[in-house]
Design an enzyme around this catalytic site. Structure first.
Site, PDB file in Angstrom:
ATOM      1  N   LYS A   1       1.027  -1.158  -0.310  1.00 48.06           N
ATOM      2  CA  LYS A   1      -0.115  -0.223  -0.003  1.00 48.06           C
ATOM      3  C   LYS A   1       0.656   1.276   0.012  1.00 48.06           C
ATOM      4  O   LYS A   1       0.538   2.214  -0.623  1.00 48.06           O
ATOM      5  CB  LYS A   1      -1.042   0.179   1.308  1.00 48.06           C
ATOM      6  CG  LYS A   1      -2.037  -1.084   1.157  1.00 48.06           C
ATOM      7  CD  LYS A   1      -2.858  -1.355   2.380  1.00 48.06           C
ATOM      8  CE  LYS A   1      -3.648  -2.322   2.271  1.00 48.06           C
ATOM      9  NZ  LYS A   1      -4.396  -3.031   3.254  1.00 48.06           N
TER      10      LYS A   1
ATOM     11  N   GLN B   1      -4.318  -1.453   9.706  1.00 48.27           N
ATOM     12  CA  GLN B   1      -4.076  -2.839   9.102  1.00 48.27           C
ATOM     13  C   GLN B   1      -4.567  -3.924   9.985  1.00 48.27           C
ATOM     14  O   GLN B   1      -4.234  -3.967  11.237  1.00 48.27           O
ATOM     15  CB  GLN B   1      -2.578  -3.324   8.676  1.00 48.27           C
ATOM     16  CG  GLN B   1      -2.526  -4.402   8.025  1.00 48.27           C
ATOM     17  CD  GLN B   1      -3.088  -4.547   6.586  1.00 48.27           C
ATOM     18  OE1 GLN B   1      -3.003  -3.488   5.823  1.00 48.27           O
ATOM     19  NE2 GLN B   1      -3.799  -5.492   6.319  1.00 48.27           N
TER      20      GLN B   1
ATOM     21  N   ASP C   1     -10.676   3.270   4.873  1.00 44.87           N
ATOM     22  CA  ASP C   1     -10.994   1.852   4.549  1.00 44.87           C
ATOM     23  C   ASP C   1     -12.732   1.857   4.742  1.00 44.87           C
ATOM     24  O   ASP C   1     -13.305   0.631   4.298  1.00 44.87           O
ATOM     25  CB  ASP C   1     -10.453   0.871   5.703  1.00 44.87           C
ATOM     26  CG  ASP C   1      -9.433   0.103   5.277  1.00 44.87           C
ATOM     27  OD1 ASP C   1      -9.243   0.206   4.126  1.00 44.87           O
ATOM     28  OD2 ASP C   1      -8.499  -0.307   6.197  1.00 44.87           O
TER      29      ASP C   1
END
Ligand code: NDP
Length: 286
Positions: free
Chosen positions: A53, A97, A120
């Site tokens: 990422k 994460q 997200d």
């Protein structure tokens, strides 16, 4: 034979668009959009995802701010970091994460994010906005799925869509995004009776279960669009999806491969969400 939906090419297209948007943002605001990544512990798969990422951010000109915390980080310490990132003006997106180590509650950590920086799309405020059909940050994989569906050019309005899997990360938000496009949506899970029968109705089929080969080729309706989200590593090391690809390809009109289908789209949509979040923050929108 089905046309293969090329997720890599689609992801490149999105990244190219994001790169141009980053340049415009810099010209306008004199800074790059910024994404903070938070990795707790040393899970090798998570570390790989975070690295990829960050690399993707660098490629499009997004500034990344990596935070790597050790396995024994307490909830208070993690929440303190989130608080600091929430306050920083150069951080427009925060990616925590998952999964977190078992002593940390993902739900509590995500709820502590500033919803405007929740790239997200997992904060309850953003999920509530999705359900209400209000603008907000949407989860990345479902956004990628919708992008691939729209790229086929087939109309979604009125289509019979079946989503297999009801996770907060993929299945549920995908069902709501399909509903937003006026599809008629059925959401299936492990307790669904006669899954084969339900799947056979689908003009649009999205499968996200993590069960290799769960959907057999002969379940697929002739001419359907099949989006296989599953990523499963077989004992011999090969990666496969949740759909029997070879058999399904002879019936579907369009199908995503695994790998090279939905996977590359998730990171591309994270980049898009980061720029979107940055623009909204600079424009003072909620
Ligand atoms: P979860 O494990 O959170 O959810 C799986 C879902 O599948 C659950 O809703 C479960 O039902 C359902 N399910 C399990 N077995 C069956 C069955 N036999 N019949 C019908 N439904 C079933 O997984 P995720 O949604 O997080 O991920 C799903 C897959 O997608 C995984 O392979 C994951 O690796 C992949 N993935 C890929 C991404 C990408 O970028 N391509 C991103 C995210 C995930 P129930 O709720 O009843 O338990």
């Amino acid at each position: 034979m089905a046309e293969i939906i090329d997720g890599k090419a689609a992801a490149q297209e999105v990244r190219g668009h994001v790169r141009r948007e980053v340049l415009e943002f810099e010209t306008r605001y004199g800074m790059a959009p910024g994404l903070a990544t938070v990795l707790v512990g040393s899970d090798p798969a998570s570390a790989t995802y975070v690295r990829s990422k960050r690399r993707a951010c660098a490629e499009v000109g997004i500034a990344s701010f990596p935070h790597e915390l050790n396995e024994r980080t307490t909830l208070d310490e993690l929440l303190a970091l989130i608080g600091e990132l929430n306050r920083r003006n150069d951080v427009h997106g925060i990616l925590v994460q998952l999964p977190l180590p078992p002593h940390l509650s993902a739900q509590q950590v995500i709820a502590a994010l500033d919803p405007r920086k929740d790239v997200d799309g997992l904060h309850p405020v953003n999920q509530g906005k999705l359900v209400q059909g209000l603008p907000g940050l949407r989860p990345c994989t479902p956004l990628g799925i919708m992008f691939l569906l729209e790229r086929t050019g087939l109309p979604l309005a009125g289509a019979d869509a079946v989503v297999v899997g009801r996770s907060t990360l993929v299945g549920k938000p995908t069902a709501f995004l399909l509903l937003e496009r006026d599809a008629t949506v059925t959401l299936c899970h492990s307790r669904t009776r006669d899954l084969a029968h339900v799947v056979q109705r689908a003009e649009v089929l999205v499968v996200a279960t993590g069960r290799p080969g769960l959907v057999r080729g002969d379940w697929v309706r002739m001419g359907a669009i099949v989006i296989d989200v599953g990523i499963n590593r077989l004992p011999d090391g090969t990666l496969v999806g949740d759909v029997d690809f070879a058999a399904a390809s002879s019936r579907a009109a369009f199908i995503t491969p695994v790998p090279g289908g939905v996977g590359p789209m998730t990171v591309a949509m994270l980049l898009r969400n980061t720029v979107e979040a940055a623009k909204r923050q600079m424009e003072g929108q909620s």
